[in-house]
Design an enzyme around this catalytic site. Structure first.
Site, PDB file in Angstrom:
ATOM      1  N   SER A  22       0.814  -1.217   0.000  1.00  0.00           N
ATOM      2  CA  SER A  22       0.000   0.000   0.000  1.00  0.00           C
ATOM      3  C   SER A  22       0.849   1.270   0.000  1.00  0.00           C
ATOM      4  O   SER A  22       0.320   2.372   0.050  1.00  0.00           O
ATOM      5  CB  SER A  22      -0.933   0.001   1.217  1.00  0.00           C
ATOM      6  OG  SER A  22      -0.185  -0.208   2.403  1.00  0.00           O
ATOM      7  N   ASN A 112      -1.920  -2.243  13.460  1.00  0.00           N
ATOM      8  CA  ASN A 112      -3.375  -2.003  13.514  1.00  0.00           C
ATOM      9  C   ASN A 112      -3.718  -0.731  14.285  1.00  0.00           C
ATOM     10  O   ASN A 112      -4.562   0.059  13.858  1.00  0.00           O
ATOM     11  CB  ASN A 112      -4.085  -3.212  14.128  1.00  0.00           C
ATOM     12  CG  ASN A 112      -3.841  -4.480  13.320  1.00  0.00           C
ATOM     13  OD1 ASN A 112      -3.285  -4.419  12.222  1.00  0.00           O
ATOM     14  ND2 ASN A 112      -4.245  -5.606  13.863  1.00  0.00           N
ATOM     15  N   HIS A 158     -40.423  22.918  -9.152  1.00  0.00           N
ATOM     16  CA  HIS A 158     -40.606  22.002 -10.292  1.00  0.00           C
ATOM     17  C   HIS A 158     -39.980  22.559 -11.565  1.00  0.00           C
ATOM     18  O   HIS A 158     -40.416  22.232 -12.662  1.00  0.00           O
ATOM     19  CB  HIS A 158     -42.089  21.714 -10.561  1.00  0.00           C
ATOM     20  CG  HIS A 158     -42.879  21.361  -9.342  1.00  0.00           C
ATOM     21  ND1 HIS A 158     -43.086  20.082  -8.928  1.00  0.00           N
ATOM     22  CD2 HIS A 158     -43.486  22.159  -8.420  1.00  0.00           C
ATOM     23  CE1 HIS A 158     -43.812  20.080  -7.816  1.00  0.00           C
ATOM     24  NE2 HIS A 158     -44.064  21.330  -7.470  1.00  0.00           N
ATOM     25  N   SER A 279     -15.707  24.240 -27.953  1.00  0.00           N
ATOM     26  CA  SER A 279     -15.932  22.997 -28.677  1.00  0.00           C
ATOM     27  C   SER A 279     -14.844  22.851 -29.723  1.00  0.00           C
ATOM     28  O   SER A 279     -14.416  23.829 -30.325  1.00  0.00           O
ATOM     29  CB  SER A 279     -17.304  23.049 -29.350  1.00  0.00           C
ATOM     30  OG  SER A 279     -17.354  22.145 -30.423  1.00  0.00           O
ATOM     31  N   LYS A 285     -19.352  27.789 -29.627  1.00  0.00           N
ATOM     32  CA  LYS A 285     -19.708  27.223 -28.332  1.00  0.00           C
ATOM     33  C   LYS A 285     -18.857  27.738 -27.176  1.00  0.00           C
ATOM     34  O   LYS A 285     -17.677  28.001 -27.304  1.00  0.00           O
ATOM     35  CB  LYS A 285     -19.580  25.693 -28.371  1.00  0.00           C
ATOM     36  CG  LYS A 285     -20.633  24.985 -29.182  1.00  0.00           C
ATOM     37  CD  LYS A 285     -22.036  25.105 -28.599  1.00  0.00           C
ATOM     38  CE  LYS A 285     -22.223  24.360 -27.302  1.00  0.00           C
ATOM     39  NZ  LYS A 285     -22.381  22.918 -27.435  1.00  0.00           N
ATOM     40  N   ASN A 287     -18.845  26.276 -23.280  1.00  0.00           N
ATOM     41  CA  ASN A 287     -19.489  25.245 -22.468  1.00  0.00           C
ATOM     42  C   ASN A 287     -19.144  25.362 -20.984  1.00  0.00           C
ATOM     43  O   ASN A 287     -18.012  25.718 -20.637  1.00  0.00           O
ATOM     44  CB  ASN A 287     -19.076  23.852 -22.981  1.00  0.00           C
ATOM     45  CG  ASN A 287     -19.616  23.588 -24.373  1.00  0.00           C
ATOM     46  OD1 ASN A 287     -20.689  24.062 -24.739  1.00  0.00           O
ATOM     47  ND2 ASN A 287     -18.852  22.854 -25.166  1.00  0.00           N
ATOM     48  N   GLU A 292     -20.139  21.218 -14.985  1.00  0.00           N
ATOM     49  CA  GLU A 292     -20.498  19.826 -15.288  1.00  0.00           C
ATOM     50  C   GLU A 292     -19.569  18.854 -14.558  1.00  0.00           C
ATOM     51  O   GLU A 292     -19.991  17.791 -14.101  1.00  0.00           O
ATOM     52  CB  GLU A 292     -20.439  19.590 -16.799  1.00  0.00           C
ATOM     53  CG  GLU A 292     -21.543  20.338 -17.536  1.00  0.00           C
ATOM     54  CD  GLU A 292     -21.305  20.366 -19.035  1.00  0.00           C
ATOM     55  OE1 GLU A 292     -21.889  19.545 -19.743  1.00  0.00           O
ATOM     56  OE2 GLU A 292     -20.511  21.197 -19.506  1.00  0.00           O
TER      57      GLU A 292
HETATM   58  N1  ARG Z   1      -1.533  -1.055   5.653  1.00  0.00           N
HETATM   59  C1  ARG Z   1      -2.539  -1.539   6.572  1.00  0.00           C
HETATM   60  C2  ARG Z   1      -3.841  -0.741   6.471  1.00  0.00           C
HETATM   61  O1  ARG Z   1      -3.856   0.240   5.822  1.00  0.00           O
HETATM   62  C3  ARG Z   1      -2.062  -1.453   7.960  1.00  0.00           C
HETATM   63  C4  ARG Z   1      -1.298  -2.632   8.325  1.00  0.00           C
HETATM   64  C5  ARG Z   1      -1.980  -3.581   9.186  1.00  0.00           C
HETATM   65  N2  ARG Z   1      -1.660  -4.802   8.586  1.00  0.00           N
HETATM   66  C6  ARG Z   1      -1.759  -5.975   9.174  1.00  0.00           C
HETATM   67  N3  ARG Z   1      -1.410  -6.973   8.472  1.00  0.00           N
HETATM   68  N4  ARG Z   1      -2.187  -6.107  10.374  1.00  0.00           N
HETATM   69  O2  ARG Z   1      -4.836  -1.114   7.053  1.00  0.00           O
END
Ligand code: ARG
Length: 466
Positions: A22, A112, A158, A279, A285, A287, A292
């Protein structure tokens, strides 16, 4: 080096490693993570788990990483391409810089609770940034309202012409929406601003870290009260994306209005060159692409919100890797809503109102019919009957192809003898507006007062806005 190698004898599949990683997006949490890491190290020192010199070395190392990460391009170096996530990046760099003491930082902590604290810290800062951008858009609404302070505008229900309002009154409606958004964000900020660190992987930590001290050091308003909840809670992300979705809905509705008002058919507003595009084929045009796109990007933010609700709904307690998917949804929501606010502000500063056209539109097509009915009510007629009489007058006027004020007194009196010459003042545009002077109405005096009130509300903290 990975954070979890000991249990393994075989190698990870390379394609899965990339899928699992990540770092390419969660690097965005790095400053928040580094900040929380330093406080965690100091808490371990206070708990007697790390010596003073170890704490000193770790904190210095983290400060050095903070500086390095601030250098442009540093995180893009090829040697970091295979890093798993922001947390392993920090530990890896720390060990490189200060040696094996760096491995002690993760004592009593899990990724975590680490990712939860980093996300909360990060989001807290982002909410403040977003509130600034909201303030910018709210200010632009007030500036435009001031510029066209007393200009009448047709109000619709409306999308059929209904009653005259002031253009400023119309804009203040959006000011109200965005003010609620600001108050909502300020409220959410309190729930974001709680420390989860010290929850460990799920059960808490065996080391006597002073969680309340850590909270105070990081500017959190409190500590989470249940370790299982702390590592599996993403409510704060989801309620944030909900708030963002509402803001996008408001911007999208404003965009839709302006797109309609800028058509040749309506012709109420002209969009400046700064916010329009042309355009490739039709030379004439111009726009409203800016508007949008704001409307279109609302869909994308809704999508992120729905994705996050779905992500969390079936997860067993406590942490599950699914949560890693919250990051890109959160980041893209932030980028999209911030950019959309900035573009909306630019639009508001680059529109021109066709004052003659809106004023004429405000009082044509029988927008004063209700004022005529109210006139009859003041003369003693029951409202339902007055409604019926005016309905018949409107049919008559449509037949003749004229407005109500172009009918003669004699003609009008054939529908009701209660009608006198003062009727013409009562159904004038000026009186139609001025009559609605209660709180929340469109009378010029009332709108001026509300404009003033709105300006004052911008001068106080978002939490006290109502
Ligand atoms: N990159 C993880 C997340 O965004 C955090 C890591 C926790 N990973 C784990 N294997 N316990 O949630």
């Amino acid at each position: 080096m990975s954070l979890w190698g000991g249990r393994f004898t075989g190698e990870i599949d390379q394609f899965f490693a990339a899928y699992n990683a990540s770092f390419r997006f969660d690097r965005r949490l790095i400053f928040a993570d580094l900040q929380a890491c330093a406080v965690h190290a100091r808490a371990l020192g206070r708990a007697g788990v790390l010596s003073e010199s170890e704490v000193e070395s770790i904190v210095t190392g983290l400060a050095r990483i903070t500086t390095l990460v601030g250098e442009p391009g540093y995180l893009d170096r090829p040697e970091f391409a295979a890093v798993e996530d922001v947390h392993s990046f920090i530990e890896g760099r720390l060990v490189e810089l200060i040696g094996p003491t760096g491995f002690k930082l993760h004592t009593g902590r899990s990724r975590n609770d680490q990712v939860a604290v980093a996300t909360r810290l990060f989001l807290r800062g982002e909410i403040d940034q977003l509130l600034d951008n909201l303030r910018g858009t709210r200010t632009a609404l007030l500036d435009l309202a001031d510029q066209y302070r007393d200009v009448p505008f047709p109000g619709y229900t409306h999308l059929q012409k209904a009653q005259p309002v002031l253009f400023a009154h119309y804009l203040l409606a959006y000011f109200q929406m965005l003010s609620r958004d600001a108050a909502r964000l300020a409220e959410i900020r309190h729930r974001v601003n709680i420390l989860p660190l010290g929850s460990g992987a799920l059960a808490g930590t065996n080391f006597p870290v002073d969680r309340e001290w850590m909270a105070a050091e990081l500017g959190f308003e409190g500590v989470t009260r249940n370790s299982l909840d702390a590592v599996s809670d993403r409510d704060y992300v989801i309620e944030f994306t909900h708030a963002a979705a509402l803001t996008m809905m408001h911007l999208s509705r404003l965009a839709e209005d302006f797109i309609i008002y800028a058509t040749q058919e309506f012709g109420f507003i002209k969009l400046g060159d700064k916010i329009s595009t042309g355009s490739s084929l039709m030379p004439q045009k111009k726009n409203p692409d800016s508007l949008e796109l704001i409307r279109g990007k609302a869909a994308r933010v809704y999508g992120h919100h729905a994705a996050l609700l779905t992500l969390a709904k079936g997860l067993p307690l406590a942490y599950n890797k699914d949560f890693q998917e919250d990051k890109e949804a959160l980041f893209d929501t932030l980028d999209t809503v911030n950019a959309s606010l900035i573009v909306t502000t630019t639009v508001l500063r680059n529109v021109e109102l066709d004052v003659a056209r809106t004023a004429a539109a405000a009082i044509s097509d029988y927008t004063n019919a209700t004022d005529l009915a109210d006139y009859l009510v003041r003369r003693g007629l029951e409202f339902r009957k007055a409604h019926d009489v005016v309905g018949r007058i409107v049919v008559h006027a449509i037949g003749r192809g004229v407005e109500l004020a172009q009918l003669s007194l004699d003609e009008l009196r054939q529908f009701s003898p209660l009608i006198e010459a003062d009727l013409f003042t009562a159904i004038s545009l000026e009186q139609s507006l001025a009559g609605k002077s209660q709180i929340g109405g469109t009378a010029p005096v009332r709108v001026a007062a509300e404009l003033e009130r709105a300006r004052q509300s911008l001068a106080v903290a978002d939490e006290s806005v109502s």
